[in-house]
Design an enzyme around this catalytic site. Sequence first.
Site, PDB file in Angstrom:
ATOM      1  N   HIS A  61       1.076  -0.784   0.038  1.00 20.50           N
ATOM      2  CA  HIS A  61       0.040  -0.192  -0.097  1.00 20.50           C
ATOM      3  C   HIS A  61       0.945   1.399   0.063  1.00 20.50           C
ATOM      4  O   HIS A  61       0.714   1.993   1.218  1.00 20.50           O
ATOM      5  CB  HIS A  61      -0.650  -0.193   1.108  1.00 20.50           C
ATOM      6  CG  HIS A  61      -1.975   0.960   1.210  1.00 20.50           C
ATOM      7  ND1 HIS A  61      -3.214   0.443   1.674  1.00 20.50           N
ATOM      8  CD2 HIS A  61      -2.249   2.096   0.721  1.00 20.50           C
ATOM      9  CE1 HIS A  61      -4.378   1.912   2.114  1.00 20.50           C
ATOM     10  NE2 HIS A  61      -3.692   2.445   0.623  1.00 20.50           N
ATOM     11  N   HIS A 179     -11.051   0.033   0.802  1.00 22.64           N
ATOM     12  CA  HIS A 179     -10.525   0.824   1.905  1.00 22.64           C
ATOM     13  C   HIS A 179     -12.155   0.798   2.784  1.00 22.64           C
ATOM     14  O   HIS A 179     -12.931   1.478   1.647  1.00 22.64           O
ATOM     15  CB  HIS A 179     -10.476   2.406   1.164  1.00 22.64           C
ATOM     16  CG  HIS A 179     -10.172   3.429   2.285  1.00 22.64           C
ATOM     17  ND1 HIS A 179      -9.155   4.480   1.984  1.00 22.64           N
ATOM     18  CD2 HIS A 179     -11.278   3.954   3.332  1.00 22.64           C
ATOM     19  CE1 HIS A 179      -9.624   5.164   3.252  1.00 22.64           C
ATOM     20  NE2 HIS A 179     -10.641   5.303   3.812  1.00 22.64           N
ATOM     21  N   HIS A 232      -5.694  -1.374   5.191  1.00 23.19           N
ATOM     22  CA  HIS A 232      -5.515  -0.748   6.011  1.00 23.19           C
ATOM     23  C   HIS A 232      -7.153  -0.618   7.728  1.00 23.19           C
ATOM     24  O   HIS A 232      -7.679   0.661   8.178  1.00 23.19           O
ATOM     25  CB  HIS A 232      -5.173   1.144   6.015  1.00 23.19           C
ATOM     26  CG  HIS A 232      -6.472   1.789   5.625  1.00 23.19           C
ATOM     27  ND1 HIS A 232      -7.442   1.685   5.341  1.00 23.19           N
ATOM     28  CD2 HIS A 232      -5.778   2.791   3.924  1.00 23.19           C
ATOM     29  CE1 HIS A 232      -7.716   2.541   3.840  1.00 23.19           C
ATOM     30  NE2 HIS A 232      -7.107   2.631   3.616  1.00 23.19           N
ATOM     31  N   ASP A 305       0.747   2.431   3.861  1.00 23.47           N
ATOM     32  CA  ASP A 305      -0.070   3.619   3.027  1.00 23.47           C
ATOM     33  C   ASP A 305       0.212   4.817   3.929  1.00 23.47           C
ATOM     34  O   ASP A 305       0.491   6.169   3.800  1.00 23.47           O
ATOM     35  CB  ASP A 305      -1.524   3.514   4.389  1.00 23.47           C
ATOM     36  CG  ASP A 305      -2.085   4.384   3.486  1.00 23.47           C
ATOM     37  OD1 ASP A 305      -2.275   5.737   2.695  1.00 23.47           O
ATOM     38  OD2 ASP A 305      -3.886   5.263   4.282  1.00 23.47           O
ATOM     39  N   HIS A 309       2.788  13.956   1.187  1.00 19.72           N
ATOM     40  CA  HIS A 309       1.991  15.222   0.188  1.00 19.72           C
ATOM     41  C   HIS A 309       2.799  16.838   0.388  1.00 19.72           C
ATOM     42  O   HIS A 309       3.976  16.309   1.409  1.00 19.72           O
ATOM     43  CB  HIS A 309       0.473  15.067   1.646  1.00 19.72           C
ATOM     44  CG  HIS A 309      -0.667  14.801   1.153  1.00 19.72           C
ATOM     45  ND1 HIS A 309      -1.294  14.248   0.084  1.00 19.72           N
ATOM     46  CD2 HIS A 309      -1.137  14.371   1.771  1.00 19.72           C
ATOM     47  CE1 HIS A 309      -2.439  13.954   0.445  1.00 19.72           C
ATOM     48  NE2 HIS A 309      -2.193  13.072   1.552  1.00 19.72           N
ATOM     49  N   GLY A 324      -3.452  11.737   4.719  1.00 20.37           N
ATOM     50  CA  GLY A 324      -2.493  10.968   4.331  1.00 20.37           C
ATOM     51  C   GLY A 324      -0.992  11.245   5.461  1.00 20.37           C
ATOM     52  O   GLY A 324      -0.293  12.604   5.670  1.00 20.37           O
TER      53      GLY A 324
END
Lengths: 438, 326
Positions: A61, A179, A232, A305, A309, A324
């Site tokens: 992921h 998800h 997740h 995950d 950003h 995130g």
Amino acid sequence: MVSELVLRGGTVIRHHDAYRADVRVAEGRIVQVAPSIDATGGARVIDARGCWIGPALVDLHAHLREPGLEAAETIDSGARAAAVGGYGAVVAMPNTEPALDSVALVAFVLARGATTGIDVAVAGAITQGRRGEKLAPIAEMAALGVRLFTDDGAGVASAEVMRRALRYAAPLGVRLAQHCEEPSMVQDGTMNDGPLAGRLGLVGRPALAEELMVLRDLELVRATGAKMHFLHLSTARAIGLVAAARREGLDVTAEVAPHHFTLDESACSDYDPLFKVNPPLRSLADVAALRAALRAGDVDAVATDHAPHAPESKDLAFDEAPAGMLGLEHAAALTLEALGGEEADAHQFFSLLSRRPAAIAQLRAGDARVALSAHGGEVAEGEDANVVVFDPRESWTVDRERLQSRARNTPYHARTLRGRARATIVRGRLVAYDGEAL
Amino acid sequence: MMDSLRGQNLLDLGELSRSALIEVLDTAESFVEVNRRVVKKVPALKGRVVASLFFEESTRTRLSFETAAKRLSADVLSLAVASSSVKKGESLKDTIATIEALGIDAVVMRHRSSGAAVQVARFVPHVRVINAGDGLHQHPTQGLLDAFTLRSVLAERRGERGRDTGAELFAGLRVLIVGDIRHSRVARSDVDAYVGLGATVSLAAPGTLLPEGVEEWPVDVVDDFDESLARADVIGVLRLQHERGTGAFVPSLSEFTATHGLTAARVARLSPETIIMHPGPMNRGVEIDASVADSPASVITRQVANGVPVRMAVLYLSVAGGEGAW
């Protein structure tokens, strides 16, 4: 590039046992595992004393952001972050811009991935544009080697669309991944729902939203006979539901992310968007339940995950900032800590971080069509040389300015962790050593 | 917990101890006297620069703060950020860095996002930050001016000055807050102020307009609004935004009025001593009847009038550290 490597003095962690051995790697393969190996000619010797030698880690992921969001990460920078973290293979998530919902886009990512030091597999979108309405060309993408499909970022909202997707996927031998957060319950939500969100004036994303979609999808799996992967999972109840379904015989697998078993919702109290993530950081009780599930084997995999950003996006107000956080460069240390630090079971460590994820992503045998090698196997003669030399005792401090990722949004900045990949070897090449990507 | 607002940021009223709350109320009372003078200006913040940063428009609160700052002789930089580059994707951090570069001592800020003032306080640690309302989180000066108004009214009834009563008039005082608690930053600050000063607070709202986890708040939640009215010394009515009443949270505005509106019929059953409050702006006929808002029991116009002295007190304590001549 030195073509031959000798890993000297480490402990080889196999499926069911572990023993002291040296390992020789040449031409992409493990060519020798023996109590003592002499380095011949130009072989590079890597000091593995005190280290575990196991299969390179596999991440199910990772958001590599390319195409479309290269300010945050590229396939290349993401791969470097992975290599430093001990990963030999990652599954790139499809919520790029545009979404990976066609052969052309999947081929683009695979081609870019092939230029990096590691193996980059792709998860394709379940629906066109990840809009949750029309099926993406799952069979065509599967023919290109795609083995996981997801609309991650959001779940497939429509039960009927999801049922059709599972029916379509079942005979193809691929696995859909979800998800799980019922969209109608998390529309404007930014943190875990509950008293703390109420006090902070932040709109909640309830645990119930995750659990309802897990329940729905388990019933859809039961009805269609398809296999499915739960991304997740963050609540005690969600994990319990999936574990129970597996005991019933459903082919369902589950991952948890390091932030969900190391951080709780109280991290949001200062409104720092670094701690904003979907699903959100949950209660302390959930954190404890996830850690227990890791040790008990109630979850298959730890998946990062990894969600880079661009820095400016985390300077926005909490409810305006994107969700995130980074994961690839510290997931292994955090997993080790959750498994008990120095007391951790090395077999469980490699099961969660390499062997099971490789099985779920169907990377055990590799895929010659897309030049992916075999992952998650034994450190044994004849195997593809995807190996990590992991020092479970090395203490290091996370420095967001020294990450390989283009992004800086780690919630662990300045935190001292224990356990680090000393060397990552992929297809016989040393791709990371001592915290630096090569 | 802060035992004094002197030199501190005002972000969340829950951070102020009882003595800190009393200090603000007592200081505000002194400024009421200043506001009665012909020359309503004191030099306490002379030479200081206060930026007024309203990311979300609120003419009333902005004017109240700017008036307060000017009466303390501060230079006021008023930035209409709601219509500036902020809308074009500039980050909170960049905006505040730009303002800070102009050389400011304090920022008064309103923002549609909960926690924005907390974030800004982190970005500019050397600038005092006064939260003028952040999302659903807090509106500290409203909580302070509501508490100030209440203490003034109760003290007058006893023929005393508020500052001579400390917090004693709040002991045993029963305050009922009714309406959209869930989406109200005023409710959160009012609860902090009233409970902090020793009052007993009850909340009445449709189930959908109660905040998540309200059972952990230091309040009672009442199911029967009508029944609870008789036991209230003070009724704080909250504004119901029209968009909440279109079926999303309550079926209609008229149904809300029927179940939780402070109507003339309900007020007719109250003791004449009951005090009625509303933070404004009112939706007359929705959460409060026009006749109730204008009745003798209502102290709504006093709340508005107290805005300036309370905000003067906040600026004086926070920015000047409670020092300087006036």
